[in-house]
Design a protein around this motif. Structure first.
Motif, PDB file in Angstrom:
ATOM      1  N   MET A 161     -57.512  -1.862 -23.870  1.00  0.00           N
ATOM      2  CA  MET A 161     -57.799  -2.833 -25.624  1.00  0.00           C
ATOM      3  C   MET A 161     -56.424  -2.490 -26.787  1.00  0.00           C
ATOM      4  O   MET A 161     -55.569  -1.513 -25.991  1.00  0.00           O
ATOM      5  N   GLN A 162     -56.124  -3.909 -26.523  1.00  0.00           N
ATOM      6  CA  GLN A 162     -55.343  -4.566 -27.492  1.00  0.00           C
ATOM      7  C   GLN A 162     -55.670  -3.279 -28.825  1.00  0.00           C
ATOM      8  O   GLN A 162     -56.388  -3.186 -29.065  1.00  0.00           O
ATOM      9  N   PRO A 163     -54.331  -2.519 -29.770  1.00  0.00           N
ATOM     10  CA  PRO A 163     -54.433  -1.352 -31.157  1.00  0.00           C
ATOM     11  C   PRO A 163     -55.163  -2.550 -31.490  1.00  0.00           C
ATOM     12  O   PRO A 163     -54.226  -4.025 -32.086  1.00  0.00           O
ATOM     13  N   ASP A 164     -55.869  -2.396 -32.715  1.00  0.00           N
ATOM     14  CA  ASP A 164     -56.395  -3.387 -33.613  1.00  0.00           C
ATOM     15  C   ASP A 164     -55.610  -3.540 -34.260  1.00  0.00           C
ATOM     16  O   ASP A 164     -54.245  -3.227 -34.924  1.00  0.00           O
ATOM     17  N   VAL A 174     -42.577  -4.264 -30.510  1.00  0.00           N
ATOM     18  CA  VAL A 174     -42.286  -3.303 -30.277  1.00  0.00           C
ATOM     19  C   VAL A 174     -42.452  -2.025 -28.850  1.00  0.00           C
ATOM     20  O   VAL A 174     -42.718  -2.899 -28.114  1.00  0.00           O
ATOM     21  N   ARG A 175     -41.891  -1.295 -29.033  1.00  0.00           N
ATOM     22  CA  ARG A 175     -41.295  -0.105 -28.394  1.00  0.00           C
ATOM     23  C   ARG A 175     -42.633   0.846 -27.864  1.00  0.00           C
ATOM     24  O   ARG A 175     -42.842   1.236 -27.204  1.00  0.00           O
ATOM     25  N   CYS A 176     -43.813   0.618 -28.488  1.00  0.00           N
ATOM     26  CA  CYS A 176     -44.566   1.677 -28.284  1.00  0.00           C
ATOM     27  C   CYS A 176     -46.085   0.922 -27.544  1.00  0.00           C
ATOM     28  O   CYS A 176     -46.733   0.006 -28.238  1.00  0.00           O
ATOM     29  N   ARG A 177     -45.712   0.975 -26.246  1.00  0.00           N
ATOM     30  CA  ARG A 177     -46.303  -0.114 -25.518  1.00  0.00           C
ATOM     31  C   ARG A 177     -47.431   1.116 -23.926  1.00  0.00           C
ATOM     32  O   ARG A 177     -48.105   0.321 -23.378  1.00  0.00           O
ATOM     33  N   LEU A 178     -48.029   2.071 -25.177  1.00  0.00           N
ATOM     34  CA  LEU A 178     -49.141   3.118 -24.472  1.00  0.00           C
ATOM     35  C   LEU A 178     -50.182   2.290 -23.767  1.00  0.00           C
ATOM     36  O   LEU A 178     -50.190   1.887 -22.750  1.00  0.00           O
ATOM     37  N   HIS A 179     -50.159   1.110 -24.231  1.00  0.00           N
ATOM     38  CA  HIS A 179     -51.569   0.204 -23.733  1.00  0.00           C
ATOM     39  C   HIS A 179     -50.851  -0.402 -22.926  1.00  0.00           C
ATOM     40  O   HIS A 179     -52.052  -0.628 -21.864  1.00  0.00           O
ATOM     41  N   LEU A 195     -50.315  -7.503 -13.426  1.00  0.00           N
ATOM     42  CA  LEU A 195     -50.423  -6.651 -14.175  1.00  0.00           C
ATOM     43  C   LEU A 195     -51.524  -7.166 -14.988  1.00  0.00           C
ATOM     44  O   LEU A 195     -52.403  -7.815 -14.229  1.00  0.00           O
ATOM     45  N   GLY A 196     -51.683  -5.769 -15.508  1.00  0.00           N
ATOM     46  CA  GLY A 196     -52.977  -5.739 -16.267  1.00  0.00           C
ATOM     47  C   GLY A 196     -53.305  -6.603 -18.201  1.00  0.00           C
ATOM     48  O   GLY A 196     -52.364  -6.843 -18.503  1.00  0.00           O
ATOM     49  N   VAL A 197     -54.562  -7.430 -17.983  1.00  0.00           N
ATOM     50  CA  VAL A 197     -54.909  -8.116 -18.526  1.00  0.00           C
ATOM     51  C   VAL A 197     -55.593  -7.197 -19.805  1.00  0.00           C
ATOM     52  O   VAL A 197     -56.424  -6.747 -20.114  1.00  0.00           O
ATOM     53  N   LEU A 198     -55.086  -6.828 -21.582  1.00  0.00           N
ATOM     54  CA  LEU A 198     -56.088  -6.489 -22.308  1.00  0.00           C
ATOM     55  C   LEU A 198     -57.030  -7.200 -23.249  1.00  0.00           C
ATOM     56  O   LEU A 198     -56.779  -8.513 -23.181  1.00  0.00           O
ATOM     57  N   ILE A 199     -57.479  -6.285 -23.647  1.00  0.00           N
ATOM     58  CA  ILE A 199     -59.014  -7.253 -23.719  1.00  0.00           C
ATOM     59  C   ILE A 199     -58.984  -6.687 -25.726  1.00  0.00           C
ATOM     60  O   ILE A 199     -58.248  -6.019 -26.125  1.00  0.00           O
ATOM     61  N   ASP A 200     -59.744  -7.458 -26.140  1.00  0.00           N
ATOM     62  CA  ASP A 200     -60.219  -7.361 -27.221  1.00  0.00           C
ATOM     63  C   ASP A 200     -61.229  -6.944 -28.143  1.00  0.00           C
ATOM     64  O   ASP A 200     -62.333  -6.357 -26.910  1.00  0.00           O
ATOM     65  N   THR A 201     -61.385  -6.482 -28.803  1.00  0.00           N
ATOM     66  CA  THR A 201     -62.240  -5.567 -29.434  1.00  0.00           C
ATOM     67  C   THR A 201     -63.481  -6.722 -29.177  1.00  0.00           C
ATOM     68  O   THR A 201     -65.451  -5.771 -29.112  1.00  0.00           O
ATOM     69  N   ARG A 203     -64.285  -8.131 -26.390  1.00  0.00           N
ATOM     70  CA  ARG A 203     -64.170  -7.647 -25.073  1.00  0.00           C
ATOM     71  C   ARG A 203     -63.045  -9.458 -24.484  1.00  0.00           C
ATOM     72  O   ARG A 203     -63.279 -10.253 -23.014  1.00  0.00           O
ATOM     73  N   SER A 204     -62.999  -9.883 -25.731  1.00  0.00           N
ATOM     74  CA  SER A 204     -61.928 -11.587 -24.842  1.00  0.00           C
ATOM     75  C   SER A 204     -60.103 -10.805 -24.951  1.00  0.00           C
ATOM     76  O   SER A 204     -60.274 -10.218 -24.607  1.00  0.00           O
ATOM     77  N   ILE A 205     -60.736 -11.890 -23.615  1.00  0.00           N
ATOM     78  CA  ILE A 205     -58.642 -11.782 -22.941  1.00  0.00           C
ATOM     79  C   ILE A 205     -57.343 -12.091 -23.633  1.00  0.00           C
ATOM     80  O   ILE A 205     -57.726 -12.856 -25.354  1.00  0.00           O
ATOM     81  N   THR A 206     -56.370 -11.218 -23.937  1.00  0.00           N
ATOM     82  CA  THR A 206     -55.216 -11.697 -25.007  1.00  0.00           C
ATOM     83  C   THR A 206     -53.985 -11.594 -24.072  1.00  0.00           C
ATOM     84  O   THR A 206     -53.891 -12.916 -24.378  1.00  0.00           O
ATOM     85  N   GLU A 207     -53.212 -10.561 -23.120  1.00  0.00           N
ATOM     86  CA  GLU A 207     -52.201 -10.871 -22.723  1.00  0.00           C
ATOM     87  C   GLU A 207     -52.094  -9.775 -21.734  1.00  0.00           C
ATOM     88  O   GLU A 207     -53.160  -8.933 -21.646  1.00  0.00           O
ATOM     89  N   THR A 208     -50.944  -9.890 -20.925  1.00  0.00           N
ATOM     90  CA  THR A 208     -50.358  -8.679 -20.488  1.00  0.00           C
ATOM     91  C   THR A 208     -49.209  -7.723 -21.088  1.00  0.00           C
ATOM     92  O   THR A 208     -48.971  -8.505 -21.684  1.00  0.00           O
TER      93      THR A 208
END
Length: 303
Positions: A161-164, A174-179, A195-201, A203-208
Motif C-alpha cells: 500500500m501507498q503510505p497514508d 521524496v527519496r523515502c521509497r521503501l514502499h 514493475l509493482g503496482v501499489l494499492i490504496d487503502t 485496494r484500488s490501484i495507484t502507481e508504480t
C-alpha cells in the motif's frame, strides 16, 4: 625498453582519461567528482530518509519542462521545510553551470538527465547544520528507452500500500521509497521484468515506482484521483496532449478488475515520457493501441 614501456603506459593512461570524461557534481557550494559524492551518516537523509528529489530529462540537450520540475521541487522542499536551499532562480543557474561544466561528459552519452537531491543536512549534537543540496547528472541509455517505448513493460498488482497521505502528501517527490522497493520486489517474484503496482487503502490501484498509470476505457483516458498519486510531470504533459487531440480524460478510482479489463494501459514517467504495459499479472494486454500511438506521436513531436 623499460623506459619505452613506461612512456607508452603513461600515454595509454592519458588516452583512457580522455575517453572517459569526469562527471562533476555540485554539493553545497563545491564541485566534486560525482563518484566522490557522500553524505555524513548523521545527515537526516540517512537517519530519517528526509530527502527531496527531482529528475529532469534532457532531449536534444534541452531540459524538458524544467519550470514544472522546479515548481514540484519547491512544493516538496516546502513540505520538508528545507528553507535554506537556493531559490528557483539561483537553482536554475546552478543547474546551467552543472551542465556547462559537464559538456565533455555529456558528449560521451547517448542521453542525460539532471538529478536534484536535498535534505536537512547533518545534525551534530542535535543541532541542524544547514541543508544539503546535490546537483548531479545521470546517463540515459537511449537504446533501452526505445525498447521500452516499442515493447512496453509488464506490471503486477501487489498488496503493497501507498503510505497514508496523512503521513506525507502524495504529490511531493521524496527519496523515502521503501514502499516502491517492496512493490517491485513482490512483482518480480512472478515476473522478473515487472514493475509493482501499489494499492490504496480501498485496494484500488495507484502507481508504480517509475510511472503513473492511465487506462483507456471506451476511448476515454482514466487516471487515479490526483490526491492519491504523485503529481507526475509526464502525466500532466500527456493530459495536455490528450486535450489537444480531443481525447476525453477523467480521474476516477481504478480497481484491479477495471485495470485488467482496460482497452489500453499507459505508463507515464520521466524516463521516456509515455509508453505502455504489455502484461498485467502475467496476462498480455491487447496489441491494438491506437490511443497510445496517437499520444506517443504527439509526445515525440514536442520533444
Amino acid at each position: 625498453m623499460q623506459s619505452e614501456r613506461g612512456s607508452n603506459a603513461h600515454t595509454d593512461s592519458s588516452v583512457a582519461r580522455a575517453r572517459h570524461a569526469i562527471r562533476w557534481a555540485y554539493q553545497n557550494g563545491q564541485w566534486v567528482e560525482a563518484d566522490g559524492l557522500s553524505l555524513l551518516l548523521d545527515d537526516l537523509a540517512i537517519t530519517h530518509a528526509v530527502t527531496a528529489v527531482e529528475r529532469i530529462r534532457a532531449y536534444d540537450g534541452a531540459l524538458f519542462r524544467l519550470q514544472d520540475h522546479l515548481h514540484r521541487w519547491q512544493r516538496t522542499t516546502s513540505v520538508l521545510r528545507l528553507s535554506s536551499l537556493p531559490g528557483r532562480e539561483q537553482l536554475s543557474s546552478l543547474i546551467d553551470q552543472t551542465i556547462q561544466k559537464n559538456a565533455p561528459w555529456i558528449e560521451q552519452q547517448s542521453g542525460f538527465g539532471v538529478l536534484l537531491v536535498g535534505s536537512p543536512g547533518a545534525t551534530p549534537n542535535g543541532n541542524q547544520n544547514g541543508s544539503t543540496l546535490i546537483i548531479d547528472l545521470y546517463p540515459i541509455d537511449e537504446a533501452s528507452m526505445q525498447r521500452r517505448i516499442g515493447d512496453g513493460t509488464p506490471i503486477v498488482v501487489t498488496d503493497v500500500m501507498q503510505p497514508d497521505p496523512h503521513c506525507w502528501p502524495r504529490d511531493i517527490k521524496v527519496r523515502c521509497r521503501l514502499h516502491y522497493y517492496l512493490a517491485d520486489l513482490a512483482a518480480r517474484q512472478s515476473d522478473p521484468a515487472a514493475l509493482g503496482v501499489l494499492i490504496d487503502t480501498d485496494r484500488s490501484i495507484t502507481e508504480t515506482s517509475l510511472a503513473n498509470i492511465v487506462i483507456v476505457e471506451g476511448g476515454t483516458l482514466v487516471s487515479p484521483p490526483a490526491g492519491r498519486i504523485l503529481r507526475g510531470i509526464s502525466l500532466q504533459v500527456v493530459k495536455e496532449l490528450a486535450d489537444d487531440l480531443g481525447i476525453p480524460w477523467q480521474e476516477d478510482v481504478i480497481s484491479t478488475d477495471r485495470l485488467k479489463a482496460a482497452g489500453e494501459i499507459l505508463l507515464t514517467g520521466t524516463s521516456c515520457g509515455v509508453w505502455f504495459a504489455n502484461r498485467v499479472d502475467g496476462k498480455a494486454t491487447k496489441d491494438h493501441r491506437p490511443i497510445y500511438q496517437a499520444l506517443r506521436t504527439a509526445f515525440d513531436r514536442i520533444i
